[in-house]
Design a protein around this motif. Structure first.
Motif, short mmCIF file in Angstrom:
data_model
loop_
_atom_site.label_atom_id
_atom_site.label_comp_id
_atom_site.label_asym_id
_atom_site.label_seq_id
_atom_site.Cartn_x
_atom_site.Cartn_y
_atom_site.Cartn_z
N LEU A 153 16.76 -2.37 -28.56
CA LEU A 153 16.24 -3.37 -27.63
C LEU A 153 17.37 -4.26 -27.12
O LEU A 153 17.47 -4.53 -25.92
CB LEU A 153 15.17 -4.21 -28.32
N PHE A 154 18.24 -4.72 -28.02
CA PHE A 154 19.36 -5.58 -27.62
C PHE A 154 20.32 -4.84 -26.68
O PHE A 154 20.84 -5.41 -25.73
CB PHE A 154 20.11 -6.10 -28.85
N GLU A 155 20.56 -3.57 -26.95
CA GLU A 155 21.45 -2.78 -26.09
C GLU A 155 20.88 -2.66 -24.68
O GLU A 155 21.61 -2.75 -23.68
CB GLU A 155 21.66 -1.38 -26.69
N ASP A 156 19.57 -2.46 -24.59
CA ASP A 156 18.91 -2.35 -23.27
C ASP A 156 19.02 -3.67 -22.51
O ASP A 156 19.26 -3.69 -21.29
CB ASP A 156 17.43 -1.96 -23.45
N ILE A 157 18.84 -4.80 -23.22
CA ILE A 157 18.94 -6.12 -22.58
C ILE A 157 20.37 -6.35 -22.07
O ILE A 157 20.58 -6.86 -20.97
CB ILE A 157 18.52 -7.24 -23.56
N ALA A 158 21.35 -5.95 -22.89
CA ALA A 158 22.76 -6.12 -22.49
C ALA A 158 23.08 -5.30 -21.25
O ALA A 158 23.77 -5.78 -20.33
CB ALA A 158 23.68 -5.71 -23.64
N LYS A 159 22.57 -4.06 -21.16
CA LYS A 159 22.81 -3.23 -19.98
C LYS A 159 22.15 -3.84 -18.75
O LYS A 159 22.72 -3.85 -17.66
CB LYS A 159 22.25 -1.82 -20.23
N MET A 160 20.93 -4.32 -18.92
CA MET A 160 20.22 -4.96 -17.81
C MET A 160 20.98 -6.19 -17.32
O MET A 160 21.14 -6.40 -16.11
CB MET A 160 18.81 -5.35 -18.27
N ALA A 161 21.46 -7.00 -18.24
CA ALA A 161 22.20 -8.21 -17.87
C ALA A 161 23.49 -7.87 -17.14
O ALA A 161 23.87 -8.53 -16.17
CB ALA A 161 22.51 -9.03 -19.13
#
Length: 391
Positions: A357-365
């Protein structure tokens, strides 16, 4: 949803005493405010300028400053830290600040350390009064500072004090005059005395106007009628043998004062501020420093006034060195992350459990291009550092 909130609250909290704003008078002796302060490069540059002007071996003689920055940039907190470095003699209190300074610039660390280890210091005078009179605010601030330090005997005599003494004399020895004063006033004598003790100019004018009626036409003309700057000079001379190098005046929220009264201040009041700034910059060993804090430059508050007042305020503006607090975006996220406290063991487990989940948020950001200034640190500073805030 409620279950998740309860889980987060077990290991995520806000920093102790974290607040949206600083009240210099109330927070002046707060160790927590000093220890929790997060230094930015902009703040350290300003601190260095002030400390150099305090160091008599430095060529920096600029001691009149106006600190400019939008609301919420931490001006008051920064000024609190500066005043504490110049005043408090507690090495342990500044351990966190000192370590950050050492990483940033060895010379600043050494300078700060030498100031903290000095036996002498500057007396902070905090101006936070609501009066629309500059002179009244300056005198009230000085009086409060001397009382705070247990230096009541040094509080200078003023024509306000002389008026209070005269009223006390009438009350004790000239009852008929005291009774006449009660008759002439439209406010209680206690209220009159209290206003005089607060250096209220209109109340003093009321008293001097009534005085001839009570004393067969004589005028009230006390010997103690010195101007404000002379009073400050006199106090500096008296406190130097007591371990002070001088005075550091902090006129916090000066912009609020300008918003309320810039169009009604007399030429004499405006000139006083100009004279103080000029004296600060040539005060030598009898040091007088002043720092105003404002949301905007003085020019932005006076542009619609009559020309003569605009010119007077511009003369004041030119006497002050302008310094701005400009926190970079990356520093803003660092401050936010420091305010959100995470208990390491449980936080590390939570991060591991939600790694995808954190990796997905980082990519989105990263794809959003909203965080270009911290591109290499999006994950550490924005995603993890500011959690549970979403980018």
């Amino acid at each position: 949803m409620n279950e998740r909130k309860n889980t987060l609250s077990e290991f995520i909290s806000t920093a102790p005493e974290f607040q949206y704003s600083i009240n210099l008078e109330y927070d002046f002796n707060s160790d927590t405010k000093i220890k929790n302060y997060i230094l930015t490069s902009s703040a350290m540059e300003i601190i260095e300028q002030v400390l150099l002007s305090y160091n008599t071996f430095s060529n920096n003689t600029t001691r009149a400053r106006i600190l400019i920055g939008p609301y919420g940039k931490g001006k008051s907190h920064l000024v609190l830290v500066i005043a504490s470095i110049l005043y408090r003699r507690d090495t342990e209190l500044f351990t966190g600040i000192s370590s950050t300074m050492k990483e940033y610039k060895q010379e600043l660390y050494d300078l700060t350390k030498s100031v903290i280890n000095k036996s002498s210091r500057l007396l902070p005078v905090i101006i936070s009064a609501n009066s629309l009179s500059i002179s009244q605010n300056l005198m009230l601030g000085l009086r409060k500072a001397l009382i705070r330090e247990g230096l009541d005997e040094i509080i200078p005599d003023t024509y306000f004090d002389a008026a209070v003494s005269m009223i006390d004399l009438w009350a004790k020895e000239y009852k008929s005059t005291y009774t006449k004063l009660e008759t002439e006033l439209n406010i209680p004598i206690k209220q009159l005395v209290q206003k005089l003790k607060e250096y209220d100019k209109s109340t003093y004018d009321l008293f001097t106007g009534i005085f001839p009626k009570l004393t067969s036409g004589s005028e009230f003309n006390p010997i103690q009628n010195k101007d404000v700057l002379d009073q400050y000079k006199s106090v500096i001379e008296k406190i130097k043998p007591l371990g002070y190098d001088g005075i550091f005046v902090i006129y916090d929220e000066f912009s609020k004062f300008l918003e309320a009264s810039v169009d009604i201040n007399s030429a004499m009041e405006i000139k006083l501020l100009q004279d103080i700034a000029e004296y600060c910059n040539r005060s030598g060993d009898n040091q007088l420093h002043i720092m105003l804090t404002s949301h905007k430059d003085i020019d932005n508050y006076v542009d619609k006034l009559p020309k003569e007042k605009v010119d007077a305020w511009k003369a004041v503006n030119e006497r002050f060195k302008h310094v701005s607090i400009n926190n970079l975006e990356s520093q803003t996220y660092e401050i936010m992350s420091k305010a959100i406290i995470k208990e390491n063991d449980k936080w590390n487990i939570f991060k591991k459990e939600n790694e995808t989940l954190f990796e997905d948020i980082a990519k989105m950001a990263s794809r959003s291009q909203l965080f270009n200034e911290v591109e290499r640190e999006i994950e550490s500073k924005v995603v993890y550092g500011c959690y549970p805030l979403h980018p």
